[in-house]
Write a protein that holds these residues in place. Structure first.
Motif, PDB file in Angstrom:
ATOM      1  N   MET A  48      -6.660   0.030  17.983  1.00 49.71           N
ATOM      2  CA  MET A  48      -6.395  -0.663  16.714  1.00 49.71           C
ATOM      3  C   MET A  48      -5.107  -0.124  16.095  1.00 49.71           C
ATOM      4  O   MET A  48      -4.949   1.084  15.939  1.00 49.71           O
ATOM      5  CB  MET A  48      -7.559  -0.470  15.739  1.00 49.71           C
ATOM      6  N   THR A  49      -4.186  -1.004  15.750  1.00 54.23           N
ATOM      7  CA  THR A  49      -2.905  -0.604  15.201  1.00 54.23           C
ATOM      8  C   THR A  49      -3.018  -0.407  13.690  1.00 54.23           C
ATOM      9  O   THR A  49      -3.527  -1.274  12.983  1.00 54.23           O
ATOM     10  CB  THR A  49      -1.826  -1.662  15.491  1.00 54.23           C
ATOM     11  N   THR A  50      -2.564   0.739  13.210  1.00 53.04           N
ATOM     12  CA  THR A  50      -2.588   1.027  11.786  1.00 53.04           C
ATOM     13  C   THR A  50      -1.411   0.329  11.106  1.00 53.04           C
ATOM     14  O   THR A  50      -0.297   0.305  11.635  1.00 53.04           O
ATOM     15  CB  THR A  50      -2.495   2.542  11.551  1.00 53.04           C
ATOM     16  N   ASN A  51      -1.686  -0.252   9.951  1.00 55.42           N
ATOM     17  CA  ASN A  51      -0.610  -0.897   9.189  1.00 55.42           C
ATOM     18  C   ASN A  51       0.237   0.190   8.539  1.00 55.42           C
ATOM     19  O   ASN A  51      -0.219   0.873   7.611  1.00 55.42           O
ATOM     20  CB  ASN A  51      -1.206  -1.826   8.127  1.00 55.42           C
ATOM     21  N   ARG A  52       1.449   0.382   9.009  1.00 50.00           N
ATOM     22  CA  ARG A  52       2.343   1.425   8.499  1.00 50.00           C
ATOM     23  C   ARG A  52       3.461   0.828   7.641  1.00 50.00           C
ATOM     24  O   ARG A  52       4.500   1.463   7.457  1.00 50.00           O
ATOM     25  CB  ARG A  52       2.946   2.217   9.657  1.00 50.00           C
ATOM     26  N   SER A  53       3.258  -0.373   7.108  1.00 51.93           N
ATOM     27  CA  SER A  53       4.269  -0.938   6.215  1.00 51.93           C
ATOM     28  C   SER A  53       4.328  -0.123   4.929  1.00 51.93           C
ATOM     29  O   SER A  53       3.323   0.466   4.504  1.00 51.93           O
ATOM     30  CB  SER A  53       3.967  -2.404   5.896  1.00 51.93           C
ATOM     31  N   LEU A  54       5.495  -0.086   4.311  1.00 53.03           N
ATOM     32  CA  LEU A  54       5.639   0.646   3.056  1.00 53.03           C
ATOM     33  C   LEU A  54       4.699   0.088   1.996  1.00 53.03           C
ATOM     34  O   LEU A  54       4.125   0.848   1.203  1.00 53.03           O
ATOM     35  CB  LEU A  54       7.088   0.592   2.574  1.00 53.03           C
ATOM     36  N   ALA A  55       4.525  -1.217   1.992  1.00 50.27           N
ATOM     37  CA  ALA A  55       3.627  -1.827   1.009  1.00 50.27           C
ATOM     38  C   ALA A  55       2.194  -1.367   1.219  1.00 50.27           C
ATOM     39  O   ALA A  55       1.483  -1.007   0.267  1.00 50.27           O
ATOM     40  CB  ALA A  55       3.718  -3.352   1.090  1.00 50.27           C
ATOM     41  N   ALA A  56       1.736  -1.347   2.472  1.00 48.68           N
ATOM     42  CA  ALA A  56       0.368  -0.935   2.758  1.00 48.68           C
ATOM     43  C   ALA A  56       0.151   0.536   2.434  1.00 48.68           C
ATOM     44  O   ALA A  56      -0.948   0.932   2.037  1.00 48.68           O
ATOM     45  CB  ALA A  56       0.044  -1.203   4.227  1.00 48.68           C
ATOM     46  N   LEU A  57       1.202   1.341   2.580  1.00 47.77           N
ATOM     47  CA  LEU A  57       1.105   2.774   2.308  1.00 47.77           C
ATOM     48  C   LEU A  57       1.338   3.110   0.838  1.00 47.77           C
ATOM     49  O   LEU A  57       1.215   4.270   0.439  1.00 47.77           O
ATOM     50  CB  LEU A  57       2.134   3.533   3.161  1.00 47.77           C
ATOM     51  N   GLY A  58       1.682   2.107   0.026  1.00 48.28           N
ATOM     52  CA  GLY A  58       1.958   2.355  -1.388  1.00 48.28           C
ATOM     53  C   GLY A  58       3.267   3.083  -1.613  1.00 48.28           C
ATOM     54  O   GLY A  58       3.432   3.795  -2.612  1.00 48.28           O
ATOM     55  N   LEU A  59       4.234   2.875  -0.689  1.00 44.18           N
ATOM     56  CA  LEU A  59       5.512   3.587  -0.762  1.00 44.18           C
ATOM     57  C   LEU A  59       6.689   2.631  -0.936  1.00 44.18           C
ATOM     58  O   LEU A  59       7.834   2.988  -0.629  1.00 44.18           O
ATOM     59  CB  LEU A  59       5.713   4.410   0.522  1.00 44.18           C
ATOM     60  N   ASP A  60       6.417   1.431  -1.425  1.00 48.92           N
ATOM     61  CA  ASP A  60       7.477   0.429  -1.512  1.00 48.92           C
ATOM     62  C   ASP A  60       8.130   0.349  -2.889  1.00 48.92           C
ATOM     63  O   ASP A  60       8.914  -0.571  -3.151  1.00 48.92           O
ATOM     64  CB  ASP A  60       6.945  -0.949  -1.120  1.00 48.92           C
ATOM     65  N   ASP A  61       7.847   1.306  -3.778  1.00 44.36           N
ATOM     66  CA  ASP A  61       8.536   1.319  -5.067  1.00 44.36           C
ATOM     67  C   ASP A  61      10.033   1.505  -4.851  1.00 44.36           C
ATOM     68  O   ASP A  61      10.465   2.308  -4.014  1.00 44.36           O
ATOM     69  CB  ASP A  61       8.032   2.460  -5.953  1.00 44.36           C
ATOM     70  N   VAL A  62      10.835   0.780  -5.634  1.00 44.80           N
ATOM     71  CA  VAL A  62      12.290   0.899  -5.579  1.00 44.80           C
ATOM     72  C   VAL A  62      12.772   1.230  -6.992  1.00 44.80           C
ATOM     73  O   VAL A  62      12.936   0.339  -7.825  1.00 44.80           O
ATOM     74  CB  VAL A  62      12.952  -0.403  -5.073  1.00 44.80           C
ATOM     75  N   PRO A  63      12.985   2.509  -7.305  1.00 47.07           N
ATOM     76  CA  PRO A  63      13.386   2.877  -8.666  1.00 47.07           C
ATOM     77  C   PRO A  63      14.657   2.186  -9.148  1.00 47.07           C
ATOM     78  O   PRO A  63      14.803   1.958 -10.352  1.00 47.07           O
ATOM     79  CB  PRO A  63      13.584   4.395  -8.563  1.00 47.07           C
ATOM     80  N   ALA A  64      15.553   1.832  -8.236  1.00 47.66           N
ATOM     81  CA  ALA A  64      16.762   1.129  -8.651  1.00 47.66           C
ATOM     82  C   ALA A  64      16.433  -0.205  -9.314  1.00 47.66           C
ATOM     83  O   ALA A  64      17.184  -0.691 -10.161  1.00 47.66           O
ATOM     84  CB  ALA A  64      17.687   0.900  -7.444  1.00 47.66           C
ATOM     85  N   LYS A  65      15.292  -0.796  -8.932  1.00 52.23           N
ATOM     86  CA  LYS A  65      14.871  -2.067  -9.518  1.00 52.23           C
ATOM     87  C   LYS A  65      13.738  -1.901 -10.524  1.00 52.23           C
ATOM     88  O   LYS A  65      13.524  -2.793 -11.361  1.00 52.23           O
ATOM     89  CB  LYS A  65      14.432  -3.033  -8.404  1.00 52.23           C
TER      90      LYS A  65
END
Length: 292
Positions: free
Chosen positions: A1-18
């Motif tokens: 089973m492949t783990t979802n390693r997307s930034l969104a799934a990991l909660g790491l997709d914040d972009v402080p510049a925006k």
């Protein structure tokens, strides 16, 4: 089973510049390879970084092999950069690179660094937040994310930092840098603020950085009626006003100094990388992760 390693799934997709109040963003939680919008785990080995295994691959592969398959520079041709602030955030790094069409293939590794404290820069950034900056504290030992950037990526990040930050080369002999593998880095780059470090009015010592941005801005507003008059009464008003108006940012930066909060940054000057200031990228040898 492949783990979802997307930034969104990991909660790491914040972009402080925006999203300024998310500054500094969430740092990578462990040794990782950022590849676009994914963050792959690295299996630490008692070897150089390029020999560590990349998890989530169909077959076991070493980091340098994966980078080669992606058409990207091997770790030995990259520049280690100590990240203080949002450059430790995969979401921010991916944003800085991909908006310029540069592949966001970046190893990111927590490294134990001796002699560096994390404070707040004495200026208001273009996005409206008050960014972090390192300062020299010989008694400090801090875990900081080191990103391994190729020359194109390094230039792109430089362009987001200058003129508010300068780049220095920290030698491992003066600032011990220990990888999770136990390897000691010979040297690494670091960006430090050209505007000095904010002091805590109560102690005169550097105000701790790296925490919640809303809490920091609220404290600065509470300490200065002039900042409240200029930027509003709360952090949301601050980032909205400052992010939209360069003149307000410049005036707010001046108020930091007029309040007597800014400590000069001089300890890094002996380590300043003049080649970086001159943009002589073709002449810059990579600072690979060699043992001291």
């Amino acid at each position: 089973m492949t783990t979802n390693r997307s930034l969104a799934a990991l909660g790491l997709d914040d972009v402080p510049a925006k999203q300024p109040l998310t500054y500094p963003g969430r740092p990578t939680p462990g040794p990782s390879l950022l590849t676009g919008d994914e963050l792959l785990e690295l299996d630490v080995q008692p070897l150089r970084l390029g020999e560590w295994f990349v998890e989530e691959q169909q077959e076991q592969q070493r980091l340098d092999e994966v980078l080669a398959e992606l058409g990207q520079a091997a770790t030995g041709r990259r520049h280690p950069v100590i990240s203080v602030g949002s450059n430790a955030s995969p979401g921010q790094v991916a944003h800085k690179l991909t908006r310029l069409g540069i592949p966001a293939a970046v190893p990111m590794v927590p490294v134990r660094v001796r002699g560096i404290g994390v404070g707040c820069s004495g200026h208001i950034s273009p996005a409206g937040y008050v960014a972090g900056t390192p300062y020299v504290d010989r008694d400090a030992e801090t875990t900081l994310i080191v990103t391994w950037l190729d020359s194109t990526q390094l230039k792109a990040v430089d362009d987001t930092e200058f003129p508010d930050y300068r780049r220095a080369i920290l030698p491992g002999a003066d600032f011990a840098m220990t990888m999770p593998s136990g390897e000691r880095l010979r040297a690494a780059y670091i960006y430090f603020s050209a505007h000095g470090v904010l002091a805590d009015p109560a102690t005169g010592l550097p105000r701790p950085g790296g925490g919640d941005q809303s809490t920091l801005l609220a404290a600065l507003l509470a300490d200065s009626a002039r900042l409240r008059d200029l930027l509003g009464s709360d952090p949301v008003s601050w980032v909205r006003a400052a992010g939209a108006d360069r003149a307000l940012r410049e005036r707010g930066t001046l108020i930091f100094g007029e309040e007597g909060w800014v400590l000069p940054q001089t300890d890094f000057l002996p380590y300043v990388d003049d080649a970086a200031d001159l943009r002589l990228y073709d002449d810059l040898p990579p600072l690979d992760g060699s043992l001291t």
